[in-house]
Enzyme design. Structure first.
Site, short mmCIF file in Angstrom:
data_model
loop_
_atom_site.label_atom_id
_atom_site.label_comp_id
_atom_site.label_asym_id
_atom_site.label_seq_id
_atom_site.Cartn_x
_atom_site.Cartn_y
_atom_site.Cartn_z
N ASP A 1 0.85 -1.17 0.00
CA ASP A 1 0.00 0.00 0.00
C ASP A 1 0.89 1.24 0.00
OD1 ASP A 1 -1.97 1.86 0.23
OD2 ASP A 1 -2.72 1.18 2.17
N ASP A 95 -2.58 2.48 -6.32
CA ASP A 95 -1.60 2.54 -5.24
C ASP A 95 -1.69 1.38 -4.24
OD1 ASP A 95 -4.02 3.32 -4.18
OD2 ASP A 95 -3.16 4.86 -2.88
N GLU A 96 -2.42 0.34 -4.57
CA GLU A 96 -2.63 -0.71 -3.57
C GLU A 96 -2.91 -2.05 -4.26
OE1 GLU A 96 -5.34 -1.16 0.49
OE2 GLU A 96 -5.83 0.34 -1.02
#
Length: 252
Positions: A1, A95-96
């Site tokens: 993350d 982003d994860e």
């Protein structure tokens, strides 16, 4: 993350902003923030907050426009690093992502540390990681020591970890469900565990059965690299209010 992904990229590319409160989003007073760095969060600013409200909380907030092409580029670089360790990578957003490395003979914690180091070296960006037996716990663990942290929940630690965990941390619990639980004075997973599956089903319908397992740290969802997209949305903010349905239709 990735930590404050969009804002972190903007600060990386503009080092003079490093100690400043920075947000990414709409610049107009009707704009909305996509994300912000930790310096901005100290003022109570968060993602999805209207720009005008953020500026009230922090008049010297620096707001930079969204650059999705840059964010997508960095996301692809990060994803390519992850895919060197496993083909089972399930992106949640730019982003994860979840990674299933259960077939690896190496320490899972060592793998997470190595991926974080390589992301930092390749992109100059900081990532946090959660290591756990299932997706829900891994997601919770990834937030546990942000920013730039790593937290592991081992199988034999699940019971003790879940006892005092706030119910708001459980996957699938939104604002309304959290309010309903609070009205019943249920704030921790340990308290939720005192209810039977039948009782929770009566209270929350089908989701009650899921809650019975989730509050015990049980999550049987698999990591799925190619999830089917179930929805798509587009937002548009107008400079002035629209007063009728006809006006809305004219603007589409």
């Amino acid at each position: 993350d990735m930590d404050c992904f969009y804002a972190a990229i903007e600060v990386r590319d503009r080092p003079e902003l490093r100690s400043e409160p920075v947000a990414v989003g709409g610049l107009s007073t009707r704009g909305v923030l996509t994300t912000c760095n930790y310096a901005a969060r100290a003022f109570g600013i968060h993602s999805a907050m209207p720009t005008f409200m953020a500026l009230r909380k922090c008049p010297h907030l620096i707001i930079v426009p969204i650059r999705f092409d840059v964010y997508r580029f960095e996301s692809k670089r990060i994803r390519s690093i992850m895919q060197e360790y496993t083909n089972l990578v399930e992106p949640l957003s730019l982003d994860e992502a979840y990674l299933d490395v259960s077939d690896s003979k190496r320490s899972v914690t060592t793998i997470a540390q190595e991926i974080r180091r390589r992301i930092r070296k390749t992109t100059g960006l900081v990532a946090s990681a959660g290591v756990a037996p299932n997706k829900m716990l891994a997601k919770i663990a990834s937030d546990w020591k942000k920013p730039n942290g790593l937290f592991r929940i081992a199988s034999d630690e699940i019971d003790s970890f879940m006892t005092d965990l706030p119910v708001s941390k459980i996957w699938g619990i939104g604002k309304k469900t959290a309010e309903k639980l609070l009205a019943k004075e249920i704030t921790t997973c340990g308290q939720l565990q005192t209810f039977s599956s039948l009782e929770l089903t009566h209270m929350f319908g089908k989701f009650g059965g899921n809650l019975y397992e989730l509050c015990r740290g049980i999550d049987n969802r698999s990591v799925t690299p190619n999830r089917i997209r179930k929805s798509i949305s587009v937002e548009r903010t107008f400079s002035s209010n629209l007063g009728s349905l006809d006006q809305c239709i004219d603007k589409t």
